[in-house]
Design an enzyme around this catalytic site. Sequence first.
Site, PDB file in Angstrom:
ATOM      1  N   ASP A   1      28.553  -2.803  38.988  1.00 40.84           N
ATOM      2  CA  ASP A   1      28.333  -1.750  39.690  1.00 40.84           C
ATOM      3  C   ASP A   1      27.808  -2.174  41.236  1.00 40.84           C
ATOM      4  OD1 ASP A   1      28.079   0.911  41.048  1.00 40.84           O
ATOM      5  OD2 ASP A   1      26.130   1.316  39.810  1.00 40.84           O
TER       6      ASP A   1
ATOM      7  N   SER B   1      24.653 -12.183  40.712  1.00 38.32           N
ATOM      8  CA  SER B   1      25.035 -11.813  39.412  1.00 38.32           C
ATOM      9  C   SER B   1      26.654 -12.030  39.201  1.00 38.32           C
ATOM     10  CB  SER B   1      24.775 -10.143  39.133  1.00 38.32           C
ATOM     11  OG  SER B   1      25.741  -9.532  40.164  1.00 38.32           O
TER      12      SER B   1
HETATM   13  C1  LIG Z   1      25.101   0.418  43.260  1.00 45.08           C
HETATM   14  S1  LIG Z   1      23.365  -0.042  43.225  1.00 45.08           S
HETATM   15  C2  LIG Z   1      23.274  -0.304  41.190  1.00 45.08           C
HETATM   16  C3  LIG Z   1      23.130   1.080  40.537  1.00 45.08           C
HETATM   17  C4  LIG Z   1      22.809   1.074  38.987  1.00 45.08           C
HETATM   18  N1  LIG Z   1      23.947   0.337  38.522  1.00 45.08           N
HETATM   19  C5  LIG Z   1      22.929   2.414  38.382  1.00 45.08           C
HETATM   20  O1  LIG Z   1      23.983   2.877  38.114  1.00 45.08           O
HETATM   21  O2  LIG Z   1      21.802   2.943  38.201  1.00 45.08           O
HETATM   22  C6  LIG Z   1      23.839  -1.784  43.466  1.00 45.08           C
HETATM   23  C7  LIG Z   1      22.708  -2.606  43.406  1.00 45.08           C
HETATM   24  O3  LIG Z   1      23.104  -4.109  43.138  1.00 45.08           O
HETATM   25  C8  LIG Z   1      22.389  -5.006  43.991  1.00 45.08           C
HETATM   26  N2  LIG Z   1      22.825  -6.069  44.538  1.00 45.08           N
HETATM   27  C9  LIG Z   1      23.911  -6.169  45.384  1.00 45.08           C
HETATM   28  N3  LIG Z   1      24.379  -7.423  45.388  1.00 45.08           N
HETATM   29  C10 LIG Z   1      23.966  -8.103  44.308  1.00 45.08           C
HETATM   30  C11 LIG Z   1      24.351  -9.309  43.581  1.00 45.08           C
HETATM   31  N4  LIG Z   1      25.531 -10.118  44.117  1.00 45.08           N
HETATM   32  N5  LIG Z   1      23.890  -9.729  42.551  1.00 45.08           N
HETATM   33  C12 LIG Z   1      22.821  -8.838  42.088  1.00 45.08           C
HETATM   34  N6  LIG Z   1      22.485  -7.662  42.428  1.00 45.08           N
HETATM   35  C13 LIG Z   1      23.142  -7.214  43.558  1.00 45.08           C
HETATM   36  C14 LIG Z   1      21.711  -4.260  45.014  1.00 45.08           C
HETATM   37  O4  LIG Z   1      20.543  -4.733  45.719  1.00 45.08           O
HETATM   38  C15 LIG Z   1      21.627  -2.649  44.370  1.00 45.08           C
HETATM   39  O5  LIG Z   1      20.330  -2.353  44.135  1.00 45.08           O
END
Ligand SMILES: C[S@@+](CC[C@H](N)C(=O)[O-])C[C@H]1O[C@@H](n2cnc3c(N)ncnc32)[C@H](O)[C@@H]1O
EC number: 2.1.1.266
Length: 306
Positions: free
Chosen positions: A176, A156
């Site tokens: 996030d 992302s």
């Molecule tokens: C902290 S969690 C998100 C929680 C969510 N925003 C909430 O508040 O309910 C971070 C998520 O980002 C995903 N992730 C990590 N790096 C990423 C990237 N570069 N692009 C997209 N998703 C990613 C992980 O698999 C994880 O599910």
Amino acid sequence: MFSYRHAFHAGNHADVLKHTVLLATLDYLKQKDVALTLIDTHAGNGIYRLDGDFAQTSNESASGIQQLIATATNAQEALDPTVARYLDMVRQFNDELSSRTKRLVYPGSPALLQHSMRSQDQLHLFELQPADMRALQGNMEQGPYANHTHVWHEESFKGSLRFLPPPSRRGLVLCDPSYELKTDYQQVSQWLSEALRKFATGTYLIWYPVIPRPEAHELPRKLKAIARQAGRGWLHTTLAIKSGGKPGVQLPGEKVERTGMVASGMVVINPPYILREQLQKALPELVRALGQDHLAAHTLESAEAP
Ligand SMILES: C[S@@+](CC[C@H](N)C(=O)[O-])C[C@H]1O[C@@H](n2cnc3c(N)ncnc32)[C@H](O)[C@@H]1O
């Protein structure tokens, strides 16, 4: 492949802070009828069962949303409206909300955004972890405005930039990351610089962990500097629920007590002008509800566009 799964952490104190700030910000932006583009760069599953295996393993919600519900249920006085608004949203996903509720469903940021959006808005959700992405897709298909909700299985920091600037020039972006990779800190800064270059008037909410790591310590300072250089205002808030570790000298052979993450922060670029006042009232209530010792505290600072 990543090992971080937000299901282990859903509804913890960091989610309480992040989602309270998210909803307050979105409510303000919705005061205008103009269409909004909503982007969640790191989405997770969207919806979590707090009685599920993942959540039960760590039980982090016990010191987050579950503690807040217990305090709110027993409160003698009316709740602060910003906190009440957040709890109302959590209530929408549950038949009842009381300290006795055992089978709590917790809405993650995608579900909160989807249930708050309007028919004119578009929602873009990014998730890299395959199982979480499939769960997210399933959860979002069952929610409102499913036709306006787009789940992207891709990285992302790059992918989200193609939606900036949005056609209506109105948008909110939640960033996030899990910060599982040390490089995430650097990527967040680079991403924000690029996002502001493409869409300077967007509202950006960036969450970060307050942990003893130089990159985490540096991040809010860097984000504020990027906002200042872009000529934008910012707001920075943190919430700590207890002290970070046992104070004093460690004796030879003494086991170091691991406390986990006890504090987190949010930096908001181009915040609504009323957000500071709202959080000034809401944060002490969150500290009272979630605080576990005398070092539980909040911070709140902001700067207008230069
Ligand atoms: C902290 S969690 C998100 C929680 C969510 N925003 C909430 O508040 O309910 C971070 C998520 O980002 C995903 N992730 C990590 N790096 C990423 C990237 N570069 N692009 C997209 N998703 C990613 C992980 O698999 C994880 O599910």
